[in-house]
Structure formats: C-alpha cells, structure tokens
Design an enzyme around this catalytic site. Structure first.
Site, PDB file in Angstrom:
ATOM      1  N   HIS A   1       1.474   2.557   3.940  1.00 37.52           N
ATOM      2  CA  HIS A   1       0.530   3.676   4.019  1.00 37.52           C
ATOM      3  C   HIS A   1       0.631   4.311   5.408  1.00 37.52           C
ATOM      4  O   HIS A   1       0.832   3.617   6.407  1.00 37.52           O
ATOM      5  CB  HIS A   1      -0.879   3.127   3.789  1.00 37.52           C
ATOM      6  CG  HIS A   1      -1.951   4.142   3.561  1.00 37.52           C
ATOM      7  ND1 HIS A   1      -2.327   5.055   4.523  1.00 37.52           N
ATOM      8  CD2 HIS A   1      -2.749   4.380   2.484  1.00 37.52           C
ATOM      9  CE1 HIS A   1      -3.307   5.803   4.048  1.00 37.52           C
ATOM     10  NE2 HIS A   1      -3.582   5.415   2.809  1.00 37.52           N
TER      11      HIS A   1
ATOM     12  N   ASP B   1       0.838  -1.194   0.000  1.00 34.31           N
ATOM     13  CA  ASP B   1       0.000   0.000   0.000  1.00 34.31           C
ATOM     14  C   ASP B   1       0.877   1.248   0.000  1.00 34.31           C
ATOM     15  O   ASP B   1       1.595   1.515   0.974  1.00 34.31           O
ATOM     16  CB  ASP B   1      -0.906  -0.005   1.236  1.00 34.31           C
ATOM     17  CG  ASP B   1      -2.087   0.935   1.096  1.00 34.31           C
ATOM     18  OD1 ASP B   1      -1.972   1.929   0.366  1.00 34.31           O
ATOM     19  OD2 ASP B   1      -3.131   0.679   1.712  1.00 34.31           O
ATOM     20  N   ASP B   2       0.843   2.014  -1.086  1.00 36.69           N
ATOM     21  CA  ASP B   2       1.610   3.258  -1.235  1.00 36.69           C
ATOM     22  C   ASP B   2       3.112   3.015  -1.318  1.00 36.69           C
ATOM     23  O   ASP B   2       3.904   3.910  -0.996  1.00 36.69           O
ATOM     24  CB  ASP B   2       1.325   4.240  -0.101  1.00 36.69           C
ATOM     25  CG  ASP B   2      -0.068   4.850  -0.162  1.00 36.69           C
ATOM     26  OD1 ASP B   2      -0.831   4.480  -1.070  1.00 36.69           O
ATOM     27  OD2 ASP B   2      -0.383   5.687   0.693  1.00 36.69           O
TER      28      ASP B   2
ATOM     29  N   CYS C   1      -6.352   3.851  -4.011  1.00 33.58           N
ATOM     30  CA  CYS C   1      -6.484   2.573  -3.337  1.00 33.58           C
ATOM     31  C   CYS C   1      -7.607   1.648  -3.817  1.00 33.58           C
ATOM     32  O   CYS C   1      -7.364   0.580  -4.346  1.00 33.58           O
ATOM     33  CB  CYS C   1      -6.640   2.822  -1.846  1.00 33.58           C
ATOM     34  SG  CYS C   1      -6.525   1.319  -0.909  1.00 33.58           S
TER      35      CYS C   1
ATOM     36  N   HIS D   1     -10.695  -2.938   1.452  1.00 43.21           N
ATOM     37  CA  HIS D   1     -10.983  -1.607   0.900  1.00 43.21           C
ATOM     38  C   HIS D   1     -11.806  -1.618  -0.397  1.00 43.21           C
ATOM     39  O   HIS D   1     -11.584  -0.815  -1.299  1.00 43.21           O
ATOM     40  CB  HIS D   1      -9.692  -0.813   0.688  1.00 43.21           C
ATOM     41  CG  HIS D   1      -9.905   0.658   0.920  1.00 43.21           C
ATOM     42  ND1 HIS D   1      -8.875   1.556   1.013  1.00 43.21           N
ATOM     43  CD2 HIS D   1     -11.052   1.384   1.074  1.00 43.21           C
ATOM     44  CE1 HIS D   1      -9.356   2.778   1.218  1.00 43.21           C
ATOM     45  NE2 HIS D   1     -10.680   2.685   1.264  1.00 43.21           N
TER      46      HIS D   1
ATOM     47  N   SER E   1      -8.403   1.660   4.616  1.00 39.03           N
ATOM     48  CA  SER E   1      -7.103   2.193   5.020  1.00 39.03           C
ATOM     49  C   SER E   1      -7.077   2.517   6.512  1.00 39.03           C
ATOM     50  O   SER E   1      -8.040   3.059   7.050  1.00 39.03           O
ATOM     51  CB  SER E   1      -6.781   3.463   4.230  1.00 39.03           C
ATOM     52  OG  SER E   1      -6.634   3.179   2.857  1.00 39.03           O
TER      53      SER E   1
ATOM     54  N   LYS F   1      -5.529  -5.787   3.991  1.00 35.91           N
ATOM     55  CA  LYS F   1      -6.482  -4.703   3.740  1.00 35.91           C
ATOM     56  C   LYS F   1      -7.390  -5.023   2.545  1.00 35.91           C
ATOM     57  O   LYS F   1      -6.912  -5.357   1.465  1.00 35.91           O
ATOM     58  CB  LYS F   1      -5.696  -3.417   3.475  1.00 35.91           C
ATOM     59  CG  LYS F   1      -6.528  -2.231   3.028  1.00 35.91           C
ATOM     60  CD  LYS F   1      -5.616  -1.031   2.837  1.00 35.91           C
ATOM     61  CE  LYS F   1      -6.291   0.059   2.023  1.00 35.91           C
ATOM     62  NZ  LYS F   1      -5.401   1.204   1.799  1.00 35.91           N
TER      63      LYS F   1
ATOM     64  N   ASP G   1      -0.119  -1.004  -4.839  1.00 37.97           N
ATOM     65  CA  ASP G   1      -1.387  -0.490  -5.365  1.00 37.97           C
ATOM     66  C   ASP G   1      -1.236   0.835  -6.101  1.00 37.97           C
ATOM     67  O   ASP G   1      -2.053   1.180  -6.953  1.00 37.97           O
ATOM     68  CB  ASP G   1      -2.438  -0.374  -4.251  1.00 37.97           C
ATOM     69  CG  ASP G   1      -2.113   0.682  -3.198  1.00 37.97           C
ATOM     70  OD1 ASP G   1      -0.932   1.089  -3.090  1.00 37.97           O
ATOM     71  OD2 ASP G   1      -3.036   1.101  -2.476  1.00 37.97           O
ATOM     72  N   ASN G   2      -0.216   1.614  -5.760  1.00 33.48           N
ATOM     73  CA  ASN G   2       0.043   2.893  -6.441  1.00 33.48           C
ATOM     74  C   ASN G   2       1.365   3.432  -5.921  1.00 33.48           C
ATOM     75  O   ASN G   2       2.018   2.806  -5.070  1.00 33.48           O
ATOM     76  CB  ASN G   2      -1.083   3.915  -6.209  1.00 33.48           C
ATOM     77  CG  ASN G   2      -1.529   4.050  -4.778  1.00 33.48           C
ATOM     78  OD1 ASN G   2      -2.663   3.696  -4.416  1.00 33.48           O
ATOM     79  ND2 ASN G   2      -0.646   4.553  -3.915  1.00 33.48           N
TER      80      ASN G   2
ATOM     81  N   LYS H   1       1.351   9.225  -5.844  1.00 34.05           N
ATOM     82  CA  LYS H   1      -0.019   8.740  -5.635  1.00 34.05           C
ATOM     83  C   LYS H   1      -1.051   9.816  -5.999  1.00 34.05           C
ATOM     84  O   LYS H   1      -0.870  10.994  -5.724  1.00 34.05           O
ATOM     85  CB  LYS H   1      -0.172   8.363  -4.162  1.00 34.05           C
ATOM     86  CG  LYS H   1      -1.583   8.016  -3.715  1.00 34.05           C
ATOM     87  CD  LYS H   1      -1.585   7.656  -2.244  1.00 34.05           C
ATOM     88  CE  LYS H   1      -3.009   7.365  -1.745  1.00 34.05           C
ATOM     89  NZ  LYS H   1      -3.003   6.863  -0.358  1.00 34.05           N
TER      90      LYS H   1
ATOM     91  N   ARG I   1      -7.383  -1.767  -6.318  1.00 34.47           N
ATOM     92  CA  ARG I   1      -7.689  -3.115  -5.823  1.00 34.47           C
ATOM     93  C   ARG I   1      -8.803  -3.784  -6.633  1.00 34.47           C
ATOM     94  O   ARG I   1      -8.768  -4.998  -6.884  1.00 34.47           O
ATOM     95  CB  ARG I   1      -8.051  -3.044  -4.336  1.00 34.47           C
ATOM     96  CG  ARG I   1      -6.860  -2.711  -3.491  1.00 34.47           C
ATOM     97  CD  ARG I   1      -7.191  -2.126  -2.123  1.00 34.47           C
ATOM     98  NE  ARG I   1      -6.017  -1.406  -1.663  1.00 34.47           N
ATOM     99  CZ  ARG I   1      -4.981  -1.973  -1.026  1.00 34.47           C
ATOM    100  NH1 ARG I   1      -5.038  -3.258  -0.732  1.00 34.47           N
ATOM    101  NH2 ARG I   1      -3.935  -1.260  -0.682  1.00 34.47           N
TER     102      ARG I   1
END
Length: 486
Positions: free
Chosen positions: A233, A46-47, A86, A141, A164, A139, A285-286, A306, A90
C-alpha cells in the site's frame, strides 16, 4: 547351547503384572491425545494485485520465496477478496462473513466511531479456545479504539499499525494531509510515532522480527500467527538494503522485501522443526490501486483494480503450503474467497465454528487434493456501504448497472502521486463468461437470457438476506458493527 525355559520366572511375571497395571491406570487418568493441531501462519498483503508475483507474471523483479512456496504447495488462481477495500476485506477474513453482514464497509479512518463488533467470533477467538497462542503483527484496520483492537478480538499479542499508513500527515496526496500522527500499537498501548518515510521503511522488517520472535516464544504449543503486512500500500518505503535492487523501481524493491519476509518466516519454521506441521497461507486484501501508476501493482490483466467489483479488484494471489498435506506443484482453478479461510482452518485445527451465521465454506477436501469437489457455488460482489454490484455463479458473472470507480481512460500517476480517476462512472448491466473472457470485455446477456434470469434470482436471495442500497432495501440478517461506548 543353554535351553531357555518356556515358563517365565516369578520375578518376570511380577514385572509384567506391575507394568500392565500401570498402563491400565495411565489409560484411565491420561487425557486422550487431541486431534491434529497444526500451526497456522496467515500472510495478508495490502493492495497486492494478482500479477505481482513472478510466478503470476511480474516483471522487473522476482519473488523467489513466494515462487518456492507455490512450487511446494498449491496455487489457487480463482481466489477472491470478499470486498475490494481494506477494512471490509479484513473483517471478512477474520469472521468468515460478508463484511456488509457485519455492518463493516470501506476503509475505517482514525477515530472511527465503529469497528468490528467484539461480539463477533474471529478466527483468533476460535483457535484461542482450542488452546492456540494467537498473535498479529502488522496492520489491523478494524477500529482503532481500544475496545476494537486485536487483544479484544481473540489475539494474545499485537504489534502493528491500527489503520493504513497513508492515513498520516504525510499522505501522498497532500490535499488529504489532515490526519493525526501514526503510531505503532503494542498490545493496547500507543508507542513510537512513524514520522517519515525512513520510519515507514522499517515497517516490513519490524513486522518480520516480531513474527519470528512469536514463533520462537510459542514453538512448543500450537499457534496462529497472522501477518497482515501494511505494504505494498502507498506510501511505498523499504529498508536501505532493498532500495534500488530492482528495475521496477520502488514498487519492485518493496515487493522484494515482502518476499524476503516470507522467506524469513518459512526459514524460521524449518529451523524450529515446525515446517511439516504448519499450514501457511499467502493472500492479499484486494487488487492494486492502479491510479498510483509506477507505485501500484498489477491486476494481471483482469479488469480495473482496488475499489471496483470487477475481477481486478477482487482476484488476488493465493498460495497454500503444508508439506505432506497440501499437494505440491499444483494449480487449482476452483472459486474460493477470503471468507472460506475461517471454516477451513477451524476444521483443520479441530476448532468450533462461530455460533452466529457465517458465509464461508469449508474447502478442506479441495485443499488436500480432491479436485472432484466444488465447495463454493456463488459469490456476491458488494461495495460501498451495502450495494450489490454483481453476482457470480460458477464462471458466469452478472454485473448490475451501478455508479462506481474506474481507472480506464485516465493517465496514472507517477512518483508516488495518484493520477485522476472517477468514483461516479455509470456501468451498464452486463453478463460475462469468465472462462472465455476473464477481462470482462464482452457482454453476452443477449445470447443467454436464461442465465441472466437465473443470476437475477440468486441476486434477489442476497437482497432479502443482506439488502441492497442500489434498490434501497434492508437485509433481514444484517448485524450491527461495534460502536464506541465511551
């Protein structure tokens, strides 16, 4: 020396006849051996930015397990998240679709009235139908109401957070601290609350323990293990044993623990004798949330991060390991995306594709080492609700005039607090040659009007199919998200 008769005895003939007849009967009643069914382990950070691994240039800490995974497999350097945010990212990963095709955009908040439509077929659905055990730890989301949770989307087991972990009362930016309490979800049931940073510091180790337990439980059948780690994140938090272990500060400590987690999973696969029959994929994810400064990752020199349609928002690490199948020590620069995971894994596992249209492409041949194939020709950079902000074909990228986020010109934050940024910067139309200008700094549209026209035509196909809020157009093939029914 005794002579051996060339003619078998009557007893031997009888044995041969009985055994042969038994084999014939077995051939009639035993089902054919199924096609190859490798286990699949999918890590989704994540991030985490393109430059956040030591094998991609990170400084102040090392990621030895991920570096080893790259050395023992293939590193894909031109791999894009489907959207630089996010929930949308996903949705694309699990369905093989542009998220705006599914009506999913942005980052869904607590009690969101929409979620991933259970009528969509996820990768978990496809592999479960194939006979796989399916588990997610981390996660989700994609909607926190029960009808949207993983057990309703093809997964047998789920333990993790529904969105998140900054969407809680201790949000790093206190102006946004109006969220409800955040709890672990076990299956469909809320469990203990994550009350503070000490609790958040146990997220990575808890996810790792649950994933290892899943491997041990299902080691005698094919399994799909999805590990969407909630970190790095913000807010950043780590176990006590990793605090202060790097010169990069808390961010380096957190990534070091995530690397440890990958090492634990790889080690468990080897210990259980599953190493050579398991496809392991590591992606994010990004890109990084850059205005968090020392609490943010690195885009590796790509522009922005992001929440933008520049390469820093979309270009993410991608490592794939499968001993004896995926070439070791290889670097591949072909264009690929998160949407391409579903059709590729489905083909490798002998699973069917979804009945509804998807946007992912199969890159099995490329994955196995055939560099003569080019599975993906183009990519659409959608953002916000449904705005087409750029289009790419090969190494040429046309960015359309649009308002959007920029981090440039703003001093990043420190100590876990964000620095300023803007969501309304006006970007101008520009053409970039990513072979020579991966940082997207030099607009060459005046030199290549033919390419601009070609990419405009490709964009028009996207607008007809998926729509474009910038032009106030609705796509012909957009599907509805799931909506709360109770």
């Amino acid at each position: 020396m005794a002579l051996i008769s060339k003619r078998p005895s009557c007893l031997l003939l009888s044995v041969i006849m009985v055994v042969g007849f038994g084999l014939l009967i077995s051939a009639w009643i035993v089902k054919p051996v199924p096609a190859s069914t490798p286990n699949v382990v999918l890590f989704f950070m994540d991030d985490m930015g393109y430059g956040d691994l030591s094998c991609t240039g990170a400084l102040g800490y090392t990621t030895p397990n991920l570096d080893r995974m790259a050395a023992e497999g293939t590193r894909f350097t031109n791999f894009l998240a489907a959207q630089a945010v996010c929930s949308a990212s996903r949705a694309a990963l699990l369905t093989g679709c542009y998220p705006n095709r599914l009506g999913i955009s942005g980052a869904l908040g607590p009690a969101s009235p929409i979620g991933l439509n259970p009528n969509e077929e996820t990768l978990a659905d496809l592999l479960k139908e194939r006979g796989y055990a399916t588990g997610i730890f981390g996660k989700w989301h994609l909607g926190d109401k029960q009808q949207f949770l993983p057990l309703q989307q093809g997964f047998d087991e789920y333990y993790g957070v529904p969105y998140s972990h900054d969407m809680w009362p201790l949000h790093p930016n206190q102006a946004n601290a109006h969220y409800p309490s955040l709890r672990w979800i076990d299956g469909n049931e809320p469990r203990q609350e994550i009350k503070n940073l000490d609790d958040a510091g146990r997220i990575t180790s808890t996810v790792t323990e649950r994933a290892i337990s899943f491997i041990r439980k299902h080691k005698k059948q094919p399994f799909f293990l999805y590990i969407p780690h909630p970190l790095p994140h913000v807010p950043l938090a780590t176990s006590a044993r990793f605090k202060g272990k790097t010169t990069r500060g808390i961010f380096g400590d957190v990534v070091t623990e995530l690397d440890w987690s990958v090492g634990q999973i790889l080690g468990e696969l080897k210990q259980q004798g599953l190493d050579k029959n398991t496809l392991v994929i590591f992606i994010s994810d990004n890109g990084p949330w850059l205005n968090y400064g020392d609490y943010a990752g690195s885009s590796g020199g790509f522009r922005e991060g992001k929440g933008t349609s520049f390469e820093g928002g979309h270009r993410v690490p991608c490592l794939v390991r499968w001993p004896g199948v995926v070439p070791a020590g290889r670097v591949c620069n072909k264009l690929l995306t998160t949407m391409d995971i579903l059709p590729t894994v489905a083909k490798l596992c002998g699973a069917k594709l979804p009945k509804k249209r998807i946007d992912g492409v199969d890159w099995v041949a490329l994955l196995k080492g055939d560099n003569t194939v080019t599975p993906r020709d183009h990519f659409y950079y959608y953002y916000r609700k449904n705005s087409l902000e750029a289009v790419r074909q090969g190494d040429w990228k046309l960015v359309f005039a649009h308002p959007g986020r920029t981090y440039e010109g703003f001093l990043p934050g420190q100590g876990g607090l964000p620095g300023p940024s803007t969501e309304t910067h006006e970007f101008a139309t520009a053409l970039y040659d990513l072979r020579r200008d991966p940082g997207e700094r030099y607009d060459v549209q005046q030199q290549h009007p033919d390419l601009v026209a070609k990419l405009e035509k490709l964009a028009e196909e996207a607008r007809v199919d998926l729509g474009d809020d910038l032009q106030k157009r609705t796509g012909a093939n957009v599907r509805e998200p799931g909506r709360i029914t109770n």
